[in-house]
Scaffold this motif. Structure first.
Motif, PDB file in Angstrom:
ATOM      1  N   VAL A 175       0.961  -0.965  -0.203  1.00 30.39           N
ATOM      2  CA  VAL A 175      -0.084  -0.143  -0.047  1.00 30.39           C
ATOM      3  C   VAL A 175       1.082   1.378   0.014  1.00 30.39           C
ATOM      4  N   PHE A 176       0.806   2.032  -1.384  1.00 35.66           N
ATOM      5  CA  PHE A 176       1.176   3.507  -0.928  1.00 35.66           C
ATOM      6  C   PHE A 176       0.175   4.424  -0.292  1.00 35.66           C
ATOM      7  N   TYR A 177       0.649   4.608   0.920  1.00 32.80           N
ATOM      8  CA  TYR A 177      -0.855   4.965   1.871  1.00 32.80           C
ATOM      9  C   TYR A 177      -0.598   6.473   1.717  1.00 32.80           C
ATOM     10  N   GLU A 178      -1.833   7.389   1.150  1.00 29.31           N
ATOM     11  CA  GLU A 178      -1.717   8.903   0.670  1.00 29.31           C
ATOM     12  C   GLU A 178      -0.906   9.585   0.047  1.00 29.31           C
ATOM     13  N   PRO A 179      -0.046   9.055  -0.710  1.00 28.43           N
ATOM     14  CA  PRO A 179       0.518   9.721  -1.697  1.00 28.43           C
ATOM     15  C   PRO A 179       0.269  11.517  -1.560  1.00 28.43           C
ATOM     16  N   GLU A 180       1.430  12.526  -1.068  1.00 30.38           N
ATOM     17  CA  GLU A 180       1.047  14.216  -1.139  1.00 30.38           C
ATOM     18  C   GLU A 180       0.676  13.974  -2.686  1.00 30.38           C
ATOM     19  N   ASN A 181       1.869  13.833  -3.639  1.00 30.04           N
ATOM     20  CA  ASN A 181       1.497  13.567  -5.657  1.00 30.04           C
ATOM     21  C   ASN A 181       0.328  13.051  -5.759  1.00 30.04           C
ATOM     22  N   VAL A 182      -0.495  12.358  -5.871  1.00 28.59           N
ATOM     23  CA  VAL A 182      -0.988  10.803  -6.099  1.00 28.59           C
ATOM     24  C   VAL A 182      -0.838  10.960  -7.367  1.00 28.59           C
ATOM     25  N   GLU A 183      -1.788  11.456  -8.268  1.00 29.67           N
ATOM     26  CA  GLU A 183      -2.357  11.536  -9.181  1.00 29.67           C
ATOM     27  C   GLU A 183      -1.895  11.168 -10.198  1.00 29.67           C
ATOM     28  N   GLU A 184      -0.556  11.987  -9.851  1.00 27.06           N
ATOM     29  CA  GLU A 184       0.503  11.814 -11.085  1.00 27.06           C
ATOM     30  C   GLU A 184       1.263  10.344 -11.230  1.00 27.06           C
ATOM     31  N   ALA A 185       1.340   9.723  -9.369  1.00 23.75           N
ATOM     32  CA  ALA A 185       1.097   8.108  -9.763  1.00 23.75           C
ATOM     33  C   ALA A 185      -0.177   7.050 -10.514  1.00 23.75           C
ATOM     34  N   ILE A 186      -1.009   7.868 -10.312  1.00 27.49           N
ATOM     35  CA  ILE A 186      -2.382   7.163 -11.144  1.00 27.49           C
ATOM     36  C   ILE A 186      -2.348   7.369 -12.001  1.00 27.49           C
ATOM     37  N   ALA A 187      -1.843   7.977 -12.694  1.00 28.80           N
ATOM     38  CA  ALA A 187      -1.728   8.916 -14.214  1.00 28.80           C
ATOM     39  C   ALA A 187      -0.240   7.462 -14.730  1.00 28.80           C
ATOM     40  N   LEU A 188       0.758   7.702 -13.811  1.00 30.04           N
ATOM     41  CA  LEU A 188       1.313   6.412 -14.484  1.00 30.04           C
ATOM     42  C   LEU A 188       1.237   5.122 -13.945  1.00 30.04           C
ATOM     43  N   LEU A 189       0.423   4.610 -13.663  1.00 33.55           N
ATOM     44  CA  LEU A 189      -0.062   3.486 -12.765  1.00 33.55           C
ATOM     45  C   LEU A 189      -1.378   3.142 -13.823  1.00 33.55           C
ATOM     46  N   GLU A 190      -1.773   3.946 -14.475  1.00 30.01           N
ATOM     47  CA  GLU A 190      -2.786   3.698 -15.592  1.00 30.01           C
ATOM     48  C   GLU A 190      -2.604   3.287 -16.635  1.00 30.01           C
ATOM     49  N   ASP A 191      -0.990   3.751 -16.962  1.00 28.79           N
ATOM     50  CA  ASP A 191      -0.431   3.309 -18.396  1.00 28.79           C
ATOM     51  C   ASP A 191      -0.072   1.528 -18.296  1.00 28.79           C
ATOM     52  N   GLN A 192      -0.050   1.222 -17.677  1.00 29.64           N
ATOM     53  CA  GLN A 192       0.932   0.014 -16.715  1.00 29.64           C
ATOM     54  C   GLN A 192       0.082  -1.130 -16.380  1.00 29.64           C
ATOM     55  N   VAL A 193      -1.122  -1.114 -15.712  1.00 28.24           N
ATOM     56  CA  VAL A 193      -2.127  -1.654 -15.090  1.00 28.24           C
ATOM     57  C   VAL A 193      -3.225  -1.219 -14.745  1.00 28.24           C
ATOM     58  N   LEU A 194      -4.188  -2.439 -14.372  1.00 25.90           N
ATOM     59  CA  LEU A 194      -5.872  -2.381 -14.242  1.00 25.90           C
ATOM     60  C   LEU A 194      -6.060  -1.934 -13.156  1.00 25.90           C
ATOM     61  N   VAL A 195      -6.451  -0.095 -13.012  1.00 31.98           N
ATOM     62  CA  VAL A 195      -7.383   0.770 -12.187  1.00 31.98           C
ATOM     63  C   VAL A 195      -8.355   0.709 -11.802  1.00 31.98           C
ATOM     64  N   GLU A 196      -8.354   0.398 -10.543  1.00 30.06           N
ATOM     65  CA  GLU A 196      -9.987   0.188 -10.323  1.00 30.06           C
ATOM     66  C   GLU A 196      -9.713   1.586  -9.124  1.00 30.06           C
ATOM     67  N   TYR A 197     -11.166   1.991  -9.122  1.00 30.14           N
ATOM     68  CA  TYR A 197     -11.833   2.657  -8.111  1.00 30.14           C
ATOM     69  C   TYR A 197     -12.557   2.393  -6.426  1.00 30.14           C
ATOM     70  N   MET A 198     -12.115   3.153  -5.241  1.00 32.53           N
ATOM     71  CA  MET A 198     -12.927   2.164  -4.745  1.00 32.53           C
ATOM     72  C   MET A 198     -13.470   3.666  -3.771  1.00 32.53           C
ATOM     73  N   ASP A 199     -14.287   4.478  -3.355  1.00 33.75           N
ATOM     74  CA  ASP A 199     -14.256   5.299  -2.624  1.00 33.75           C
ATOM     75  C   ASP A 199     -15.382   4.799  -1.393  1.00 33.75           C
ATOM     76  N   CYS A 200     -15.041   4.846  -0.009  1.00 31.70           N
ATOM     77  CA  CYS A 200     -15.070   4.247   1.349  1.00 31.70           C
ATOM     78  C   CYS A 200     -16.704   4.596   1.818  1.00 31.70           C
ATOM     79  N   GLY A 201     -16.164   5.826   1.279  1.00 24.11           N
ATOM     80  CA  GLY A 201     -17.549   6.992   1.388  1.00 24.11           C
ATOM     81  C   GLY A 201     -19.331   6.758   1.471  1.00 24.11           C
TER      82      GLY A 201
END
Length: 212
Positions: A175-201
């Motif tokens: 787990v990468f726990y609440e990274p400060e610049n998380v959106e940049e990480a997500i953009a990179l990961l979306e180019d490589q792997v399947l990405v799912e989204y979960m809103d605990c709210g």
């Protein structure tokens, strides 16, 4: 602080493979100990610990000849349970650091420990949005079940590779726990792997995006 950063960078350089390039790096937000996601569980843990300890000590002292070493042991166990959430919080803030390279994801922890997963073996990444509105990255479906309810614990305990002779630091989930610049990480990961989204709210997956 500068010396700590220099040592971390030195350790990372030594850990990277030949020709491996870091494309993103980050650290956790300045998270609060008692945020909306963790406060109920922490308070419950403290209450249960105090009640069980009190009952155990009263019962022991009331019906048996009290031995000082037993009382000290019970008190020490109780203190450990009370302080565990605080120590976990400190460990995340002081020692966790995250990297995405052109080959893998890497988690840096205390005592100079590194854990990694190659892109070729990551079947999915779940972006979990907590009640605070911040996002964590759950990497590898092996740790998806109920992970959103224990992210702090899971980020400090990557899932071990059961292979009796794994490559040093290789894990099956992290787990990468609440990274400060998380959106940049997500953009990179979306180019490589399947990405799912979960809103605990809302307690549900809002969408899924496959790598191109």
């Amino acid at each position: 602080m500068a010396n700590k950063m220099e040592q971390r960078e030195k350790d990372l350089r030594e850990y990277l493979r030949e020709g491996e390039v870091v494309r993103w790096e980050g650290a956790p937000h300045r998270i609060a100990l008692m945020d909306e996601d963790n406060k109920p569980a922490i308070i419950k843990r403290w209450i249960v610990t105090v009640v069980i300890t009190a009952v155990a000590l009263v019962g022991y002292v009331g019906f048996l000849e009290a031995k000082t070493e037993i009382v000290i042991l019970v008190a020490a166990i109780a203190l450990y349970n009370l302080l565990a959430p605080v120590e976990a919080w400190k460990a995340i803030l002081k020692h966790q650091y995250f990297y995405i390279t052109d080959q893998r994801v890497i988690l840096s922890c205390r005592h100079g420990a590194f854990y990694f997963m190659n892109f070729t073996e990551i079947d999915a990444v779940r972006v979990v949005t907590g009640l605070t509105g911040r996002k964590s990255l759950v990497i590898g479906s092996a740790i998806f079940p109920k992970c959103e309810k224990r992210l702090r614990w899971q980020c400090l305990h990557p899932k071990d590779d059961p292979d009796p002779m794994p490559e040093a630091g290789h894990v099956l989930g992290m787990v990468f726990y609440e990274p400060e610049n998380v959106e940049e990480a997500i953009a990179l990961l979306e180019d490589q792997v399947l990405v799912e989204y979960m809103d605990c709210g809302h307690n549900s997956n809002s969408s899924t995006k496959r790598a191109a």
